[in-house]
Design a protein around this motif. Structure first.
Motif, PDB file in Angstrom:
ATOM      1  N   ALA A 111       0.833  -1.209   0.000  1.00 52.46           N
ATOM      2  CA  ALA A 111       0.000   0.000   0.000  1.00 52.46           C
ATOM      3  C   ALA A 111       0.862   1.252   0.000  1.00 52.46           C
ATOM      4  O   ALA A 111       0.535   2.243  -0.673  1.00 52.46           O
ATOM      5  CB  ALA A 111      -0.933  -0.003   1.213  1.00 52.46           C
ATOM      6  N   ALA A 112       1.965   1.227   0.733  1.00 52.49           N
ATOM      7  CA  ALA A 112       2.902   2.359   0.707  1.00 52.49           C
ATOM      8  C   ALA A 112       3.492   2.514  -0.683  1.00 52.49           C
ATOM      9  O   ALA A 112       3.640   3.635  -1.191  1.00 52.49           O
ATOM     10  CB  ALA A 112       4.001   2.163   1.739  1.00 52.49           C
ATOM     11  N   GLY A 113       3.820   1.383  -1.317  1.00 53.84           N
ATOM     12  CA  GLY A 113       4.311   1.443  -2.696  1.00 53.84           C
ATOM     13  C   GLY A 113       3.271   2.041  -3.629  1.00 53.84           C
ATOM     14  O   GLY A 113       3.596   2.861  -4.489  1.00 53.84           O
ATOM     15  N   ALA A 114       2.015   1.659  -3.455  1.00 52.16           N
ATOM     16  CA  ALA A 114       0.932   2.199  -4.287  1.00 52.16           C
ATOM     17  C   ALA A 114       0.768   3.701  -4.058  1.00 52.16           C
ATOM     18  O   ALA A 114       0.558   4.461  -5.012  1.00 52.16           O
ATOM     19  CB  ALA A 114      -0.374   1.473  -3.994  1.00 52.16           C
ATOM     20  N   ALA A 115       0.879   4.143  -2.818  1.00 56.92           N
ATOM     21  CA  ALA A 115       0.760   5.577  -2.524  1.00 56.92           C
ATOM     22  C   ALA A 115       1.876   6.362  -3.195  1.00 56.92           C
ATOM     23  O   ALA A 115       1.632   7.423  -3.789  1.00 56.92           O
ATOM     24  CB  ALA A 115       0.785   5.803  -1.011  1.00 56.92           C
TER      25      ALA A 115
END
Length: 185
Positions: free
Chosen positions: A142-146
């Motif tokens: 999710a951090a990568g997606a953000a």
């Protein structure tokens, strides 16, 4: 003027990378402790490993989008000098931020994919302590997606500012190609 086709192509690549990163977060591996049929030892059983493929796919799509933007802008350092203006200043700032967000997103995706692919292989025999079934922490993909989203926004603005500064390129000596001759008195 910024190429609309290039911006659309990079947007599509970033959108695919974002979708794959969100899918990787949703499909992270989970593990449960299982006891063998003879009740001698406990071991970990992991479910699907599809999140690793999604994470690597997001990694590659993001890298492709970043490469296209950098090739189109000549990585900001090659080519003729840009006109000293506000667009050039913003292009420099956005270039640095774009690379920072890109590197953070790539590290999150790569670390999440590697960690998701790792499965504990050992067992506990006649022990009170169950095995440690390690999985990727919630939120890594999710951090990568953000950061993919942030990078997508910043690299579009970077390319637009770069194109604006390039359109008004600096020309030394007023663009004259020859030696100016005047009347001699």
């Amino acid at each position: 003027m910024a190429s609309k086709l290039l911006l659309i192509a990079v947007f599509v690549l970033d959108l695919i990378a974002f979708g794959l990163a969100v899918a990787a977060e949703q499909r992270r591996s989970t593990a449960k402790i299982v006891q063998d049929s003879e009740v001698n030892y406990n071991y970990c059983v992991y479910d699907s490993d599809i999140a690793t493929g999604y994470g690597v796919g997001a990694f590659l799509f993001l890298m492709a989008g970043q490469a296209i933007i950098m090739v189109a802008s000549r990585c900001f350092c090659c080519g003729k000098a840009l006109n000293p203006s506000g667009s050039r200043a913003w292009a420099v700032i956005l270039f640095i931020i774009c690379w920072l967000f890109f590197l953070i997103a790539e590290v999150c995706l790569l670390a999440g994919s590697v960690r998701n692919a790792y499965h504990t292989k050992y067992r506990t025999i006649f022990s009170e302590q169950p095995p440690s079934c390690e999985t990727v922490r919630k939120g890594v993909f999710a951090a990568g997606a953000a950061f993919i989203f942030l990078n997508a926004v910043v690299n579009k603005f970077y390319y637009i500012c770069y194109s604006s500064a390039r359109g008004n390129s600096f020309q030394a000596y007023g663009g004259e190609t020859g030696v100016g001759m005047g009347t001699y008195k």
